[in-house]
Scaffold this active site. Sequence first.
Site, PDB file in Angstrom:
ATOM      1  N   ARG A  84       0.789  -1.239   0.000  1.00 48.03           N
ATOM      2  CA  ARG A  84       0.000   0.000   0.000  1.00 48.03           C
ATOM      3  C   ARG A  84       0.821   1.288   0.000  1.00 48.03           C
ATOM      4  O   ARG A  84       0.268   2.371  -0.005  1.00 48.03           O
ATOM      5  CB  ARG A  84      -0.999   0.037   1.176  1.00 48.03           C
ATOM      6  CG  ARG A  84      -2.012  -1.091   1.156  1.00 48.03           C
ATOM      7  CD  ARG A  84      -3.238  -0.780   1.959  1.00 48.03           C
ATOM      8  NE  ARG A  84      -2.952  -0.582   3.374  1.00 48.03           N
ATOM      9  CZ  ARG A  84      -3.879  -0.223   4.271  1.00 48.03           C
ATOM     10  NH1 ARG A  84      -5.134  -0.024   3.892  1.00 48.03           N
ATOM     11  NH2 ARG A  84      -3.554  -0.080   5.535  1.00 48.03           N
ATOM     12  N   ASP A  85       2.143   1.186   0.003  1.00 42.71           N
ATOM     13  CA  ASP A  85       2.977   2.387  -0.102  1.00 42.71           C
ATOM     14  C   ASP A  85       4.247   2.069  -0.893  1.00 42.71           C
ATOM     15  O   ASP A  85       5.343   2.468  -0.528  1.00 42.71           O
ATOM     16  CB  ASP A  85       3.327   2.917   1.294  1.00 42.71           C
ATOM     17  CG  ASP A  85       3.888   4.333   1.254  1.00 42.71           C
ATOM     18  OD1 ASP A  85       3.735   5.004   0.204  1.00 42.71           O
ATOM     19  OD2 ASP A  85       4.473   4.780   2.258  1.00 42.71           O
ATOM     20  N   LEU A  86       4.068   1.340  -1.989  1.00 46.58           N
ATOM     21  CA  LEU A  86       5.198   0.929  -2.818  1.00 46.58           C
ATOM     22  C   LEU A  86       5.644   2.103  -3.684  1.00 46.58           C
ATOM     23  O   LEU A  86       4.869   2.637  -4.471  1.00 46.58           O
ATOM     24  CB  LEU A  86       4.794  -0.243  -3.701  1.00 46.58           C
ATOM     25  CG  LEU A  86       5.904  -0.918  -4.509  1.00 46.58           C
ATOM     26  CD1 LEU A  86       6.908  -1.591  -3.581  1.00 46.58           C
ATOM     27  CD2 LEU A  86       5.305  -1.934  -5.482  1.00 46.58           C
ATOM     28  N   ASN A  90      10.570   3.835  -0.804  1.00 44.37           N
ATOM     29  CA  ASN A  90      10.524   2.647   0.049  1.00 44.37           C
ATOM     30  C   ASN A  90      11.235   1.446  -0.583  1.00 44.37           C
ATOM     31  O   ASN A  90      10.916   0.294  -0.287  1.00 44.37           O
ATOM     32  CB  ASN A  90       9.072   2.298   0.381  1.00 44.37           C
ATOM     33  CG  ASN A  90       8.450   3.332   1.290  1.00 44.37           C
ATOM     34  OD1 ASN A  90       9.126   3.938   2.125  1.00 44.37           O
ATOM     35  ND2 ASN A  90       7.149   3.562   1.142  1.00 44.37           N
TER      36      ASN A  90
END
Length: 265
Positions: A84-86, A90
């Site tokens: 959900r935060d690729l 990150n």
Amino acid sequence: FVGAVESPLPYTIVTRRIGEKLSSILKREKLLEKRDDKEKKDDDEEEEEEESDEITIKPGYRTIIAYQIASAMAYLHSLKITHRDLCTNNITIDQENNARIINFATSRFVPENSLAMSFKPSSSTEFKAPEISDMEGYSKEVDVFSYSGILYELLTDTAPFSTVKKTNIETLIRKSQRPTLPEKISSDLKNLIESCWDQDPQKRPSFADIVQMMLTKTISFPQDENSDILNQFYASKKIKNVDFQACFNLIKKIQEEITNSFAYK
């Protein structure tokens, strides 16, 4: 240590922050590219030698990094975990150009009902799937959309919609607008990126499909064309993929036979 859960299974997520963020490396690559377009002075060359300890992306490794990320995400999705935060913020890259996915603060198990996952998580990037902003729910396909942004950055060394105000990016995405892709890229890479950022989540490929596409079509970035390292990488993966495909076909055949069979009473 990041966290652990006891139910439904005892999972522990540990993140090693080795290397440098991919976003920082690509920004530096862009700056160096601009400097290369101009005439360098002697003192500039000396300064560049002093910065030799900084991580750079070696020829052939943009494609390998993209493959590594897709492969890792395919494994996560097989466990029904969505990140959900690729994004490049990150992803860390070490001196050997190995990619690692970090920051699982907003990750979670994918529920059976997509409506159960309607919360809009905080994000390290503005380039997010349009369905995240909807109240109708979403699923792991949001990671595939985010992956298209990583592919775009690996291709151009710039973030998607980098010249647009951050507050306007969500609106553009919801209106099905996408960044312009460079002309000098292969049709296979172009099709891959465009399929990953498709407006319809159901039309996006799975990460398992992405890995398979990269292997069968030997997709590469323009910067990696004619790279011996990349050719060797794909050759080694294809040998393993032949064995995997044979096993996959056998399992699929068994499943078909089971489906077509019936029990005697």
